[in-house]
Scaffold this active site. Structure first.
Site, mmCIF file in Angstrom:
data_model
loop_
_atom_site.group_PDB
_atom_site.id
_atom_site.type_symbol
_atom_site.label_atom_id
_atom_site.label_comp_id
_atom_site.label_asym_id
_atom_site.label_seq_id
_atom_site.Cartn_x
_atom_site.Cartn_y
_atom_site.Cartn_z
ATOM 1 N N CYS A 123 0.845 -1.207 0.000
ATOM 2 C CA CYS A 123 0.000 0.000 0.000
ATOM 3 C C CYS A 123 0.873 1.247 0.000
ATOM 4 C CB CYS A 123 -0.914 -0.025 1.229
ATOM 5 S SG CYS A 123 -1.918 1.453 1.387
ATOM 6 N N CYS B 190 -0.490 4.121 2.185
ATOM 7 C CA CYS B 190 -0.267 3.948 3.627
ATOM 8 C C CYS B 190 1.195 4.190 3.991
ATOM 9 C CB CYS B 190 -0.623 2.525 4.075
ATOM 10 S SG CYS B 190 -2.109 1.858 3.333
ATOM 11 N N ASP B 191 2.115 3.688 3.171
ATOM 12 C CA ASP B 191 3.522 3.624 3.601
ATOM 13 C C ASP B 191 4.480 4.531 2.830
ATOM 14 O OD1 ASP B 191 2.710 1.660 5.378
ATOM 15 O OD2 ASP B 191 3.049 0.040 3.942
#
Ligand code: NAP
Length: 304
Positions: free
Chosen positions: A132, A135-136
Site C-alpha cells: 500500500c 499507507c507507507d
C-alpha cells in the site's frame, strides 16, 4: 432478523445497501475492517464518474457510507464473518462472537493484494515490504524503492510514490505493461521512474530492514541485486472468499460464480463486486453490481 445482510462494506456492498435501505428493507453491513474497502488505500481516484477533479479514495468512500447510513443502513465494523449457513430460507451468518439472521444475503467481500511468496517478502513485511503506497509511501522520503507489477495498481502506485522517493525501479515480468495507456505515458514522462522489463523478483534481502532486491532476467537467467529501501508488490488480486468454503459455487481461482442478476447457486444469496467472476474490476463496475444486486434482492424478498 434482518431482511438482508451484506458482507463487506466496499463500493459494491455500500451501493447495494443504499438501494435496499432506501426500499425500506432492514439492512445490516458486516465489515471486517472499516467501510470503503480497497479504495480507501488509493490516494487519488480519477476515473470514477461524477468527480471531474481527482478525489481521495478514503473521502469518496466516506460519501458512500454517509449516503447508506442516511437511508438507515446499519454498519458494524471490525466484524469478520467466518461462515454462512442456510436453514428453512433463513441465513445464519456467523462471526467469532455472534450469529446474525437474515432472509437474504449479499457477499461483497472484494479481493486482496496477492503475495509473491519469495524469500524475504514475509520477513520484511512492515519493515520495507509493503502492499500500500498510500499507507507507507511517506516512510520512504528521498529513498529508493522497487515496485513490482505492470498493471494499473503498479503504475498508479509507482507514480504516487515519486511524490516522496528519490527513485522508483518499476520491475515487470514482460516487455509490455498491462496498465492503461494514460498511466504508461505518465510513467514514461516521469524521470524518477526507471522501468526494468522482463525481470522477476527472486528475493528481498537485508538484515533488520530491506536493503536490496535480487531480480532475474527471464530469458538469460542473469541475476542482479538492486539497492532499495522498500519493495512494493502489486501483482494482482485474489478474492476474499475462503470463509465460504463450499457454501456457493466458485471458479478455480475462488471467484464466486453468479448469473446476470448476481444470484449465486444458493437461492437468496447474491454476490457483487471484485469477489465475483468477471473481467473488469473497477469502482464503477462494483457500484453497478451493487445496484443490480440491491434491486434483485428487493424483488427476491417481495416474492418470498
Ligand atoms: P492486474 O491488472 O492483475 O496486474 C497484475 C500485474 O502483476 C500484471 O502486470 C502481472 O504481469 C504482474 N504479475 C502477476 N503475477 C506475477 C508474478 N508472479 N510475478 C511477477 N509479476 C506478476 O492487477 P492490479 O494492477 O492489482 O489490478 C487489479 C484490478 O483492479 C484490475 O482489473 C485493474 O484494472 C483494476 N484497477 C484499476 C485501476 C484504475 O482504473 N485506475 C487502478 C487499480 C486497479 P502480466 O501483465 O505479465 O500478467
Amino acid at each position: 432478523m434482518y431482511d438482508v445482510i451484506i458482507i463487506g462494506g466496499g463500493p459494491a456492498g455500500l451501493t447495494a445497501s443504499i438501494y435496499t435501505s432506501r426500499a425500506k428493507l432492514k439492512t445490516l453491513i458486516l465489515e471486517k475492517m472499516i467501510p470503503g474497502g480497497q479504495v480507501t488505500t488509493t490516494h487519488l481516484v480519477e476515473n470514477y464518474p461524477g468527480f471531474p477533479e481527482p478525489i481521495n479514495g478514503f473521502l469518496l468512500m466516506s460519501h458512500f457510507q454517509k449516503q447508506a447510513q442516511n437511508f438507515g443502513a446499519e454498519i458494524v465494523i471490525s466484524k469478520e464473518v467466518t461462515s454462512i449457513e442456510k436453514e428453512d430460507k433463513i441465513f445464519k451468518i456467523k462471526t467469532p462472537d455472534n450469529e446474525y439472521k437474515a432472509k437474504a444475503v449479499l457477499i461483497a467481500t472484494g479481493a486482496k493484494y496477492k503475495t509473491l511468496g519469495i524469500p524475504g517478502e514475509e520477513k520484511f513485511k512492515g519493515r520495507g515490504v509493503s502492499y500500500c503506497a498510500t499507507c507507507d509511501g511517506a516512510f520512504f522520503k528521498d529513498k529508493e524503492v522497487a515496485v513490482i507489477g505492470g498493471g494499473n495498481s503498479a503504475l498508479e502506485e509507482a507514480l504516487f510514490l515519486t511524490k516522496f522517493v528519490k527513485k522508483v525501479y518499476l520491475i515487470h515480468r514482460r516487455f509490455q505493461f498491462r496498465a492503461d495507456k494514460i498511466l504508461q505515458d505518465r510513467v514514461k514522462e516521469n524521470e524518477k521512474i526507471e522501468p526494468i522489463l522482463n525481470y522477476v523478483p527472486v528475493s528481498v534481502n537485508g538484515k533488520d530492514e530491506v536493503e536490496s532486491i535480487t531480480i532475474e532476467e527471464r530469458d538469460t537467467k542473469e541475476r542482479k541485486e538492486i539497492k532499495v529501501d522498500g519493495v512494493f508488490f502489486f501483482i494482482g488480486l485474489s478474492p476474499n472468499s475462503e470463509f465460504l468454503k463450499d457454501f456457493v459455487k466458485k471458479d478455480e481461482n475462488g471467484y464466486i460464480i453468479v448469473n446476470e442478476n448476481l444470484e449465486t447457486n444458493v437461492e437468496g444469496c447474491f454476490a457483487a463486486g471484485d469477489v465475483i467472476k468477471k473481467k473488469v474490476r473497477q469502482i464503477a463496475t462494483a457500484v453497478g453490481d451493487g445496484a443490480t444486486a440491491g434491486v434483485n434482492i428487493r424483488e427476491y424478498l417481495e416474492n418470498l
